[in-house]
Design a protein around this motif. Structure first.
Motif, PDB file in Angstrom:
ATOM      1  N   GLN A 203     -12.227  76.675   9.328  1.00 37.38           N
ATOM      2  CA  GLN A 203     -12.289  76.383  11.289  1.00 37.38           C
ATOM      3  C   GLN A 203     -13.234  75.780  11.423  1.00 37.38           C
ATOM      4  N   ALA A 204     -14.668  75.102  10.461  1.00 33.86           N
ATOM      5  CA  ALA A 204     -15.813  73.795  11.112  1.00 33.86           C
ATOM      6  C   ALA A 204     -14.542  73.016  10.405  1.00 33.86           C
ATOM      7  N   ALA A 205     -13.492  72.469   9.622  1.00 34.30           N
ATOM      8  CA  ALA A 205     -13.143  71.191   8.794  1.00 34.30           C
ATOM      9  C   ALA A 205     -11.840  70.821   9.899  1.00 34.30           C
ATOM     10  N   ALA A 206     -10.865  72.308  10.814  1.00 30.71           N
ATOM     11  CA  ALA A 206     -10.422  72.014  11.763  1.00 30.71           C
ATOM     12  C   ALA A 206     -11.089  71.709  13.536  1.00 30.71           C
ATOM     13  N   ALA A 207     -12.159  71.908  13.673  1.00 30.14           N
ATOM     14  CA  ALA A 207     -12.760  71.117  14.134  1.00 30.14           C
ATOM     15  C   ALA A 207     -13.031  69.692  14.464  1.00 30.14           C
ATOM     16  N   GLY A 208     -13.630  69.634  12.878  1.00 32.62           N
ATOM     17  CA  GLY A 208     -13.827  67.726  12.249  1.00 32.62           C
ATOM     18  C   GLY A 208     -12.742  66.813  12.386  1.00 32.62           C
ATOM     19  N   LYS A 209     -11.729  67.714  12.506  1.00 34.38           N
ATOM     20  CA  LYS A 209     -10.298  66.509  13.062  1.00 34.38           C
ATOM     21  C   LYS A 209     -10.303  66.164  13.262  1.00 34.38           C
ATOM     22  N   GLN A 210     -10.557  66.691  14.619  1.00 31.92           N
ATOM     23  CA  GLN A 210     -10.371  65.670  15.657  1.00 31.92           C
ATOM     24  C   GLN A 210     -12.273  64.718  16.292  1.00 31.92           C
ATOM     25  N   VAL A 211     -13.626  65.465  15.675  1.00 28.47           N
ATOM     26  CA  VAL A 211     -14.832  64.210  15.640  1.00 28.47           C
ATOM     27  C   VAL A 211     -14.411  63.628  15.019  1.00 28.47           C
ATOM     28  N   PHE A 212     -13.780  63.449  13.991  1.00 33.88           N
ATOM     29  CA  PHE A 212     -13.422  62.299  13.027  1.00 33.88           C
ATOM     30  C   PHE A 212     -12.265  61.685  13.666  1.00 33.88           C
ATOM     31  N   ALA A 213     -11.474  61.614  14.176  1.00 24.62           N
ATOM     32  CA  ALA A 213     -10.171  60.482  15.111  1.00 24.62           C
ATOM     33  C   ALA A 213     -10.794  60.084  16.397  1.00 24.62           C
ATOM     34  N   ASP A 214     -12.241  60.861  17.344  1.00 26.00           N
ATOM     35  CA  ASP A 214     -12.945  59.937  17.605  1.00 26.00           C
ATOM     36  C   ASP A 214     -13.903  59.425  17.385  1.00 26.00           C
ATOM     37  N   ASN A 215     -14.708  59.237  16.477  1.00 21.21           N
ATOM     38  CA  ASN A 215     -16.046  58.628  15.758  1.00 21.21           C
ATOM     39  C   ASN A 215     -15.381  58.028  14.202  1.00 21.21           C
ATOM     40  N   CYS A 216     -14.144  57.735  13.394  1.00 22.22           N
ATOM     41  CA  CYS A 216     -14.571  57.683  12.350  1.00 22.22           C
ATOM     42  C   CYS A 216     -13.292  56.965  11.770  1.00 22.22           C
ATOM     43  N   ALA A 217     -12.253  57.536  12.997  1.00 25.17           N
ATOM     44  CA  ALA A 217      -9.995  57.077  11.959  1.00 25.17           C
ATOM     45  C   ALA A 217     -10.734  55.093  12.099  1.00 25.17           C
ATOM     46  N   SER A 218     -11.231  54.790  12.861  1.00 23.91           N
ATOM     47  CA  SER A 218     -11.366  53.022  13.665  1.00 23.91           C
ATOM     48  C   SER A 218     -11.482  52.690  12.625  1.00 23.91           C
ATOM     49  N   CYS A 219     -12.253  53.137  11.725  1.00 25.32           N
ATOM     50  CA  CYS A 219     -12.456  52.623  10.534  1.00 25.32           C
ATOM     51  C   CYS A 219     -12.157  52.981   8.949  1.00 25.32           C
ATOM     52  N   HIS A 220     -11.872  54.198   8.984  1.00 23.57           N
ATOM     53  CA  HIS A 220     -11.539  55.431   7.480  1.00 23.57           C
ATOM     54  C   HIS A 220     -10.266  55.473   8.170  1.00 23.57           C
ATOM     55  N   GLY A 221      -9.405  54.566   9.736  1.00 25.20           N
ATOM     56  CA  GLY A 221      -8.118  54.987   9.236  1.00 25.20           C
ATOM     57  C   GLY A 221      -7.569  56.993   9.817  1.00 25.20           C
ATOM     58  N   ASP A 222      -6.892  56.415  10.327  1.00 28.10           N
ATOM     59  CA  ASP A 222      -6.559  58.401  10.553  1.00 28.10           C
ATOM     60  C   ASP A 222      -6.619  59.696  10.016  1.00 28.10           C
ATOM     61  N   ASP A 223      -5.415  58.548   8.676  1.00 21.22           N
ATOM     62  CA  ASP A 223      -5.393  59.726   6.939  1.00 21.22           C
ATOM     63  C   ASP A 223      -6.806  59.867   6.605  1.00 21.22           C
ATOM     64  N   GLY A 224      -7.718  59.262   6.809  1.00 18.85           N
ATOM     65  CA  GLY A 224      -8.731  59.028   6.150  1.00 18.85           C
ATOM     66  C   GLY A 224      -8.980  58.153   5.083  1.00 18.85           C
ATOM     67  N   THR A 225      -7.874  56.234   4.559  1.00 22.08           N
ATOM     68  CA  THR A 225      -7.890  56.374   3.434  1.00 22.08           C
ATOM     69  C   THR A 225      -8.692  54.804   3.117  1.00 22.08           C
ATOM     70  N   GLY A 226      -8.821  54.405   4.820  1.00 23.24           N
ATOM     71  CA  GLY A 226     -10.172  53.882   4.273  1.00 23.24           C
ATOM     72  C   GLY A 226      -8.974  52.267   5.081  1.00 23.24           C
ATOM     73  N   ASP A 227     -10.184  51.131   5.138  1.00 24.86           N
ATOM     74  CA  ASP A 227      -9.869  49.991   5.138  1.00 24.86           C
ATOM     75  C   ASP A 227     -10.762  48.829   5.044  1.00 24.86           C
ATOM     76  N   ARG A 228      -9.679  47.555   3.993  1.00 24.24           N
ATOM     77  CA  ARG A 228     -10.206  47.275   2.851  1.00 24.24           C
ATOM     78  C   ARG A 228     -10.756  45.862   4.509  1.00 24.24           C
ATOM     79  N   GLU A 229     -10.206  45.742   5.400  1.00 21.74           N
ATOM     80  CA  GLU A 229     -10.775  44.394   6.788  1.00 21.74           C
ATOM     81  C   GLU A 229     -11.822  44.354   6.929  1.00 21.74           C
TER      82      GLU A 229
END
Length: 287
Positions: A203-229
Motif C-alpha cells: 500500500q505504501a509502495a503504491a502511494a510512493g509511486k506518485q511521490v516518485f513521479a512528482d519528485n524523483c523521475a526527473s533525474c532517475h527516470g520514470d522507471d527508476g533506471t537512472g540517467d547518466r547525463e
C-alpha cells in the motif's frame, strides 16, 4: 719400520687410532671422488681469475673477463625502461578507447594500471576493487557516468565532486527531508525498494509511486533506471552504494550522502590515468 695392523674381520689395514676398543679402518676415498675434488679446486682457481672474486679494501678484483652482474642488471633495467618509455609515449598520444583496440598497448596499460591501482586506489575501492559501503564496486556493471574506457578515464582524471577541478563529475541529490513529509518519505522509500522486490508494504509502495513521479523521475527516470547525463543511479537493479533496505533508502532520501573522489590527473599524470582507466575497464564491468 712400524708393522701395519690388519683388521681380522674386514681384512683392511687400520690407521692405528683406537677409541674404546673400536679401531679406525684405513679406507681410502674412491679415485673418481678424488679426481672430482681436484677438478673443483682447479675450477675454483680459474673462476677467481676469470670473474670478480677477491675482496679488496674498497672494491674487488674485476676478473680477466670483465664480467659484472651489476653491469648486466643496469643494462637490462635500461633496456626495460627504454621499452617502457616507448609504450608510455604511445599511450600518451592515444585515447583510452584507442589503447583498448591495440592488444600490446592494452596488455601493457593493464599491467601498469594494476600497479598504480594498488598504490593509489585500494584504500577506498579495496584490493580487489570490490568497494565497500559508500565506495563503489568497480567489478560490476553499474556506472553513473558510463563504463566505457574513455568515460572511466574522465572520472579518474577529474574526480567526482572535487572542487579543485572545473571538469569534475558533479551530481547532487537534494535533501527531501525539508520538502516531503515523513509519510511521503516512507512511501517513496517503499516504492523504490519495490523496484527490486524489497518492499514489504504494498500500500505504501503504491502511494510512493506518485511521490516518485512528482519528485524523483526527473533525474532517475520514470522507471527508476537512472540517467547518466545527471549521474543519477539506477534504482531498479540490485546494486546499492548505501544499502537497499527501506530504512537505508529513507535515510538517503531524507539526508543524502554525497561521496567525493579526488581528481588524479594532476597527481599521477595523464598517462598513468589512462593506464588506470584501461585496468579498471578490464575488471569485468567495463562496457
Amino acid at each position: 719400520m712400524t708393522k701395519r695392523e690388519i683388521d681380522e674381520v674386514s681384512g683392511v689395514e687400520t690407521t692405528g687410532h683406537e677409541w674404546d676398543g673400536i679401531k679406525e679402518l684405513n679406507n681410502p676415498m674412491p679415485r673418481w671422488w678424488l679426481w672430482t675434488f681436484y677438478a673443483t679446486i682447479v675450477w675454483a682457481a680459474g673462476y677467481t681469475i676469470a670473474y670478480p672474486a677477491w675482496p679488496m679494501i674498497s672494491s674487488a678484483t674485476s676478473g680477466v673477463l670483465g664480467f659484472s652482474s651489476r653491469g648486466d642488471l643496469k643494462a637490462e633495467m635500461t633496456a626495460a625502461e627504454t621499452a617502457k618509455q616507448d609504450y608510455a609515449q604511445t599511450i600518451a598520444a592515444k585515447s583510452a578507447d584507442e589503447i583498448l583496440a591495440d592488444d600490446q598497448l592494452r596488455e601493457f596499460a593493464t599491467a601498469a594500471g594494476a600497479a598504480a591501482f594498488k598504490v593509489n586506489c585500494i584504500q577506498c575501492h579495496g584490493s580487489g576493487a570490490e568497494g565497500s559501503a559508500g565506495f563503489p564496486n568497480l567489478n560490476d556493471d553499474d556506472w553513473l557516468w558510463g563504463g566505457s574506457a574513455d568515460a572511466i578515464y574522465h572520472t579518474i582524471a577529474h574526480g567526482i565532486r572535487f572542487e579543485g577541478d572545473p571538469d569534475t563529475r558533479y551530481s547532487e541529490m537534494p535533501a527531501f527531508g525539508d520538502m516531503l513529509s515523513k509519510d511521503e518519505i516512507r512511501q517513496v522509500s517503499s516504492y523504490v525498494a519495490s523496484l527490486t522486490g524489497n518492499s514489504t508494504d504494498e500500500q505504501a509502495a503504491a502511494a510512493g509511486k506518485q511521490v516518485f513521479a512528482d519528485n524523483c523521475a526527473s533525474c532517475h527516470g520514470d522507471d527508476g533506471t537512472g540517467d547518466r547525463e545527471f549521474g543519477a543511479p539506477n534504482l531498479a537493479d540490485a546494486i546499492w552504494l548505501y544499502g537497499s533496505s527501506e530504512a537505508e533508502i529513507a535515510r538517503q532520501v531524507r539526508t543524502p550522502r554525497h561521496g567525493m573522489m579526488p581528481a588524479w590527473s594532476a597527481r599521477l599524470g595523464d598517462t598513468t590515468v589512462k593506464e588506470l582507466a584501461v585496468y579498471v575497464h578490464s575488471l569485468g564491468g567495463g562496457e
